[in-house]
Design a protein around this motif. Structure first.
Motif, PDB file in Angstrom:
ATOM      1  N   GLU A  81       0.665  -1.075  -0.076  1.00  0.00           N
ATOM      2  CA  GLU A  81       0.080   0.034  -0.065  1.00  0.00           C
ATOM      3  C   GLU A  81       0.939   1.373  -0.002  1.00  0.00           C
ATOM      4  OE1 GLU A  81      -3.752  -1.758   2.489  1.00  0.00           O
ATOM      5  OE2 GLU A  81      -2.043  -0.799   3.463  1.00  0.00           O
ATOM      6  N   THR A  82       1.940   1.339   0.429  1.00  0.00           N
ATOM      7  CA  THR A  82       3.120   2.210   0.404  1.00  0.00           C
ATOM      8  C   THR A  82       3.852   2.617  -0.810  1.00  0.00           C
ATOM      9  OG1 THR A  82       4.677   1.246   1.467  1.00  0.00           O
ATOM     10  CG2 THR A  82       3.054   1.779   2.999  1.00  0.00           C
ATOM     11  N   VAL A  83       3.992   1.667  -1.676  1.00  0.00           N
ATOM     12  CA  VAL A  83       5.006   1.805  -2.747  1.00  0.00           C
ATOM     13  C   VAL A  83       4.793   2.698  -3.655  1.00  0.00           C
ATOM     14  CG1 VAL A  83       5.936  -0.680  -2.504  1.00  0.00           C
ATOM     15  CG2 VAL A  83       4.048  -0.243  -4.100  1.00  0.00           C
ATOM     16  N   ASP A  84       3.472   3.259  -3.814  1.00  0.00           N
ATOM     17  CA  ASP A  84       3.339   4.635  -4.820  1.00  0.00           C
ATOM     18  C   ASP A  84       3.349   5.798  -4.100  1.00  0.00           C
ATOM     19  OD1 ASP A  84       3.089   3.013  -7.039  1.00  0.00           O
ATOM     20  OD2 ASP A  84       1.082   2.274  -6.405  1.00  0.00           O
ATOM     21  N   LEU A  85       3.838   5.836  -2.744  1.00  0.00           N
ATOM     22  CA  LEU A  85       3.579   7.015  -2.209  1.00  0.00           C
ATOM     23  C   LEU A  85       4.984   7.674  -2.535  1.00  0.00           C
ATOM     24  CD1 LEU A  85       2.862   6.099   1.436  1.00  0.00           C
ATOM     25  CD2 LEU A  85       1.387   7.248   0.105  1.00  0.00           C
ATOM     26  N   PRO A  86       4.929   9.222  -2.828  1.00  0.00           N
ATOM     27  CA  PRO A  86       6.142   9.903  -3.533  1.00  0.00           C
ATOM     28  C   PRO A  86       7.342   9.730  -2.434  1.00  0.00           C
ATOM     29  CG  PRO A  86       4.153  11.309  -3.445  1.00  0.00           C
ATOM     30  CD  PRO A  86       3.791  10.073  -2.712  1.00  0.00           C
ATOM     31  N   GLY A  87       7.042   9.803  -1.209  1.00  0.00           N
ATOM     32  CA  GLY A  87       8.121   9.570  -0.159  1.00  0.00           C
ATOM     33  C   GLY A  87       8.851   8.205  -0.473  1.00  0.00           C
ATOM     34  N   TYR A  88       7.927   7.300  -0.591  1.00  0.00           N
ATOM     35  CA  TYR A  88       8.782   5.831  -0.648  1.00  0.00           C
ATOM     36  C   TYR A  88       9.453   5.818  -2.169  1.00  0.00           C
ATOM     37  CZ  TYR A  88       9.130   0.762  -1.302  1.00  0.00           C
ATOM     38  OH  TYR A  88       9.699  -0.360  -1.381  1.00  0.00           O
ATOM     39  N   ARG A  89       8.802   6.324  -2.975  1.00  0.00           N
ATOM     40  CA  ARG A  89       9.828   6.395  -4.660  1.00  0.00           C
ATOM     41  C   ARG A  89      10.866   6.986  -4.261  1.00  0.00           C
ATOM     42  NH1 ARG A  89       4.331   7.181  -6.664  1.00  0.00           N
ATOM     43  NH2 ARG A  89       4.878   9.553  -7.063  1.00  0.00           N
ATOM     44  N   SER A  90      10.982   8.241  -3.762  1.00  0.00           N
ATOM     45  CA  SER A  90      12.225   9.126  -3.494  1.00  0.00           C
ATOM     46  C   SER A  90      13.145   8.324  -2.754  1.00  0.00           C
ATOM     47  CB  SER A  90      11.847  10.369  -3.243  1.00  0.00           C
ATOM     48  OG  SER A  90      11.280  10.326  -1.773  1.00  0.00           O
ATOM     49  N   ALA A  91      12.716   7.832  -1.499  1.00  0.00           N
ATOM     50  CA  ALA A  91      13.666   6.994  -0.739  1.00  0.00           C
ATOM     51  C   ALA A  91      14.346   5.721  -1.483  1.00  0.00           C
ATOM     52  CB  ALA A  91      12.802   6.709   0.561  1.00  0.00           C
ATOM     53  N   LEU A  92      13.356   5.232  -2.151  1.00  0.00           N
ATOM     54  CA  LEU A  92      13.937   3.941  -2.667  1.00  0.00           C
ATOM     55  C   LEU A  92      15.004   4.187  -3.865  1.00  0.00           C
ATOM     56  CD1 LEU A  92      13.668   0.869  -3.157  1.00  0.00           C
ATOM     57  CD2 LEU A  92      12.033   1.307  -4.788  1.00  0.00           C
ATOM     58  N   GLU A  93      14.650   5.360  -4.363  1.00  0.00           N
ATOM     59  CA  GLU A  93      15.735   6.022  -5.548  1.00  0.00           C
ATOM     60  C   GLU A  93      17.109   6.077  -4.897  1.00  0.00           C
ATOM     61  OE1 GLU A  93      13.978   9.247  -7.544  1.00  0.00           O
ATOM     62  OE2 GLU A  93      12.367   8.013  -8.558  1.00  0.00           O
ATOM     63  N   ARG A  94      16.881   6.742  -4.027  1.00  0.00           N
ATOM     64  CA  ARG A  94      18.196   7.204  -3.162  1.00  0.00           C
ATOM     65  C   ARG A  94      18.886   5.891  -2.628  1.00  0.00           C
ATOM     66  NH1 ARG A  94      15.897  10.484  -0.372  1.00  0.00           N
ATOM     67  NH2 ARG A  94      15.902   9.360   1.494  1.00  0.00           N
ATOM     68  N   VAL A  95      18.023   5.034  -2.056  1.00  0.00           N
ATOM     69  CA  VAL A  95      18.694   3.637  -1.746  1.00  0.00           C
ATOM     70  C   VAL A  95      19.373   3.144  -2.840  1.00  0.00           C
ATOM     71  CG1 VAL A  95      18.123   1.447  -0.608  1.00  0.00           C
ATOM     72  CG2 VAL A  95      17.384   3.323   0.185  1.00  0.00           C
ATOM     73  N   ASP A  96      18.586   2.841  -3.821  1.00  0.00           N
ATOM     74  CA  ASP A  96      19.373   2.183  -5.035  1.00  0.00           C
ATOM     75  C   ASP A  96      20.632   2.863  -5.654  1.00  0.00           C
ATOM     76  OD1 ASP A  96      17.462   0.320  -5.295  1.00  0.00           O
ATOM     77  OD2 ASP A  96      15.946   1.323  -6.719  1.00  0.00           O
ATOM     78  N   ARG A  97      20.707   4.038  -5.526  1.00  0.00           N
ATOM     79  CA  ARG A  97      21.875   5.062  -5.896  1.00  0.00           C
ATOM     80  C   ARG A  97      22.832   4.691  -5.066  1.00  0.00           C
ATOM     81  NH1 ARG A  97      19.400   9.229  -6.827  1.00  0.00           N
ATOM     82  NH2 ARG A  97      19.720  10.190  -4.632  1.00  0.00           N
ATOM     83  N   ARG A  98      22.594   4.619  -3.766  1.00  0.00           N
ATOM     84  CA  ARG A  98      23.703   4.236  -2.507  1.00  0.00           C
ATOM     85  C   ARG A  98      24.252   3.033  -2.690  1.00  0.00           C
ATOM     86  NH1 ARG A  98      24.107   7.465   2.056  1.00  0.00           N
ATOM     87  NH2 ARG A  98      25.876   6.132   2.459  1.00  0.00           N
ATOM     88  N   ILE A  99      23.250   2.037  -3.063  1.00  0.00           N
ATOM     89  CA  ILE A  99      23.783   0.571  -3.133  1.00  0.00           C
ATOM     90  C   ILE A  99      24.776   0.396  -4.404  1.00  0.00           C
ATOM     91  CG2 ILE A  99      22.934  -1.561  -3.750  1.00  0.00           C
ATOM     92  CD1 ILE A  99      20.575  -1.263  -2.025  1.00  0.00           C
TER      93      ILE A  99
END
Length: 216
Positions: free
Chosen positions: A110-128
């Motif tokens: 239910e949370t994966v389409d939240l703007p905050g989730y998407r921006s956090a995931l993009e940053r996480v992917d970049r860090r990894i």
């Protein structure tokens, strides 16, 4: 009821601040009984303004497939695990209905389409992708959690990485995902990811805390 151990002194300050607590629930984990969940809600519900119970409902079927189940069996196991965890959560919320906090139940999906989730995931992917230390910490976390199995270890590892990746925005940046001032992730043991990061919290949101709650 619980022995509370903040991960860092800053986490302790966030507990005292008491804005928001996140209780992460793994489907199929026997620790999260109805009684234990009610106790966690009672403890956090009297110390935080708001409490969210988040249960993981993504990538379970992939984990079962990687463990050697066929498609039909994996689907049945997933449906059974989610049905069971939803029932335990519902009854725990009913049992702790008198806590003063605002209590909410969320499925990860239910949370994966939240703007905050998407921006956090993009940053996480970049860090990894860019930071070998963070990537190594994630890989070691998965190896500790997944362990051995019937299927090829590579399949289990890949499934475990997908599962962890979906949870990372909450583990590292719940305030951004849920638009709360600060948040404390409550779990019954120190997450291997935090252990592997070796106390370096540079990839954590400034308002992200972690708290180990062990039953007395």
């Amino acid at each position: 009821m619980f022995r509370a151990s903040p991960f860092t002194p800053s986490c302790g300050l966030l507990v005292e601040r008491g804005d928001h607590a996140l209780i992460g629930i793994s489907a199929g984990n026997g620790y999260f009984s109805q009684q234990r969940l009610a106790q966690l809600l009672t403890w956090t519900g009297h110390r935080f303004t708001a409490v969210d119970l988040l249960y993981a409902d993504l990538h379970l079927d992939t984990m079962y497939l990687a463990s050697g189940d066929d498609g039909a069996h994996a689907a049945r196991r997933t449906a059974r695990a989610l049905r069971d965890v939803r029932r335990r959560v519902r009854r725990a919320v009913e049992a702790a209905s008198d806590v003063p906090a605002r209590v909410r139940v969320l499925a990860l999906s239910e949370t994966v389409d939240l703007p905050g989730y998407r921006s956090a995931l993009e940053r996480v992917d970049r860090r990894i992708g860019e930071d070998p230390r963070v990537r190594r910490a994630c890989e070691e976390h998965v190896r500790r959690v997944v362990g051995g199995g019937v299927a090829a270890p590579d399949a289990r590892f890949a499934a475990g990485m997908s599962y962890l990746r979906a949870e990372l925005p909450f583990l590292l940046s719940t305030p951004e995902v849920l638009s709360v001032p600060s948040s404390v992730c409550c779990y019954h043991e120190l997450l291997p990811l935090l252990v592997e990061l070796g106390g370096d919290t540079s990839c954590l949101h400034p308002g992200q805390g972690h708290l180990v709650l062990q039953p007395r």
